[in-house]
Write a protein that holds these residues in place. Structure first.
Motif, short mmCIF file in Angstrom:
data_model
loop_
_atom_site.label_atom_id
_atom_site.label_comp_id
_atom_site.label_asym_id
_atom_site.label_seq_id
_atom_site.Cartn_x
_atom_site.Cartn_y
_atom_site.Cartn_z
N UNK A 3 0.73 12.37 -18.28
CA UNK A 3 1.06 11.02 -17.82
C UNK A 3 0.40 9.93 -18.66
N UNK A 4 -0.58 10.30 -19.42
CA UNK A 4 -1.24 9.32 -20.28
C UNK A 4 -0.41 9.04 -21.53
N UNK A 5 0.48 9.96 -21.83
CA UNK A 5 1.30 9.81 -23.04
C UNK A 5 2.77 9.58 -22.71
N UNK A 6 3.09 9.46 -21.44
CA UNK A 6 4.48 9.27 -21.04
C UNK A 6 4.98 7.90 -21.52
N UNK A 7 6.23 7.86 -21.95
CA UNK A 7 6.84 6.60 -22.40
C UNK A 7 7.08 5.72 -21.17
N UNK A 26 9.55 5.95 -13.46
CA UNK A 26 10.56 5.31 -12.60
C UNK A 26 10.29 3.80 -12.49
N UNK A 27 11.36 3.04 -12.57
CA UNK A 27 11.24 1.59 -12.60
C UNK A 27 10.40 1.04 -11.45
N UNK A 28 10.56 1.63 -10.26
CA UNK A 28 9.84 1.14 -9.09
C UNK A 28 8.32 1.32 -9.20
N UNK A 29 7.88 2.16 -10.14
CA UNK A 29 6.45 2.45 -10.29
C UNK A 29 5.84 1.85 -11.55
N UNK A 30 6.61 1.24 -12.39
CA UNK A 30 6.09 0.76 -13.68
C UNK A 30 4.97 -0.25 -13.52
N UNK A 31 5.02 -1.05 -12.49
CA UNK A 31 3.95 -2.05 -12.31
C UNK A 31 2.60 -1.40 -11.99
N UNK A 32 2.63 -0.18 -11.50
CA UNK A 32 1.40 0.52 -11.15
C UNK A 32 0.85 1.39 -12.30
N UNK A 33 1.73 1.78 -13.20
CA UNK A 33 1.37 2.79 -14.19
C UNK A 33 0.56 2.19 -15.35
N UNK A 34 -0.70 2.56 -15.37
CA UNK A 34 -1.62 2.17 -16.43
C UNK A 34 -2.31 3.46 -16.88
N UNK A 35 -1.75 4.11 -17.89
CA UNK A 35 -2.19 5.46 -18.25
C UNK A 35 -3.70 5.63 -18.42
N UNK A 36 -4.38 4.66 -18.93
CA UNK A 36 -5.82 4.83 -19.17
C UNK A 36 -6.64 4.66 -17.89
N UNK A 78 0.84 -1.20 0.00
CA UNK A 78 0.00 0.00 0.00
C UNK A 78 0.88 1.26 0.00
N UNK A 79 1.93 1.22 0.78
CA UNK A 79 2.85 2.35 0.83
C UNK A 79 3.48 2.60 -0.53
N UNK A 80 3.85 1.55 -1.20
CA UNK A 80 4.45 1.71 -2.53
C UNK A 80 3.44 2.30 -3.51
N UNK A 81 2.19 1.90 -3.41
CA UNK A 81 1.15 2.48 -4.26
C UNK A 81 1.00 3.97 -3.96
N UNK A 82 1.03 4.34 -2.69
CA UNK A 82 0.93 5.75 -2.33
C UNK A 82 2.13 6.54 -2.86
N UNK A 83 3.30 5.94 -2.81
CA UNK A 83 4.48 6.60 -3.37
C UNK A 83 4.31 6.83 -4.87
N UNK A 84 3.78 5.81 -5.53
CA UNK A 84 3.52 5.95 -6.96
C UNK A 84 2.54 7.10 -7.20
N UNK A 85 1.43 7.12 -6.48
CA UNK A 85 0.42 8.17 -6.70
C UNK A 85 1.00 9.56 -6.39
N UNK A 86 1.86 9.62 -5.41
CA UNK A 86 2.51 10.89 -5.12
C UNK A 86 3.35 11.32 -6.32
N UNK A 87 4.17 10.40 -6.83
CA UNK A 87 4.97 10.71 -8.02
C UNK A 87 4.06 11.13 -9.17
N UNK A 88 2.99 10.39 -9.36
CA UNK A 88 2.05 10.66 -10.45
C UNK A 88 1.53 12.10 -10.36
N UNK A 89 1.03 12.48 -9.19
CA UNK A 89 0.43 13.80 -9.05
C UNK A 89 1.48 14.91 -9.00
#
Length: 147
Positions: A126-130, A135-145, A103-114
């Motif tokens: 962020x929808x068009x980001x390559x 960041x590698x640590x967040x790639x598993x969470x990043x689903x642009x759509x 959960x903490x890692x997801x929150x870190x991702x959302x913080x980075x996202x925002x």
């Protein structure tokens, strides 16, 4: 030295009603009573109360805490059962810690996202980001759509 319910509750940082509840549920067979029935807590009871609070705070049921306390009161012949119960509760806590780490890692991702969206002025960036720019640590969470 003896302590009243209120004094021991203050020492434990709990409400006096918590200690009364524990007593009502049979978790305090070690607590002495005066001739008039008043609970008289000793310094050694503090250790018992700490383990009760620990077990409760790890999610163990009052029923299972009572079983543990009863086994303690029965003596050394119940050491194997007590060890098994503690090992099982430790496993529960370790699983909960892992879930919280996720959960903490997801929150870190959302913080980075925002933070990234704020800097860009839009979430659209962020929808068009390559994928390699995430960041590698967040790639598993990043689903642009799905953001």
């Amino acid at each position: 030295m003896f302590y009243t319910v209120g004094e021991m509750a203050k020492r434990m940082h709990v409400a006096p009603s918590t200690l009364r509840y524990y007593d009502k549920e049979g978790l305090l067979p070690f607590v002495e009573r005066s001739d008039s029935g008043i609970r008289m807590f000793k310094d050694s009871d503090f250790e018992w109360l700490n383990i009760i609070e620990c077990l409760k705070n790890t999610g163990m049921s009052i029923k299972d805490i009572k079983i543990f306390i009863d086994w303690c009161m029965e003596g050394d012949q119940t050491i194997p059962q007590r060890l098994e119960l503690i090992q099982a509760q430790q496993a529960v806590v370790e699983q909960n810690i892992q879930k919280m780490q996720d959960h903490l890692q997801m929150l870190r991702y959302k913080r980075w996202y925002y933070e990234t969206a704020k800097a860009a002025g839009t979430c659209e960036a962020l929808r068009t980001i390559k994928p390699e720019d995430v960041p590698e640590e967040f790639r598993r969470f990043h689903h642009p759509k799905a953001e």
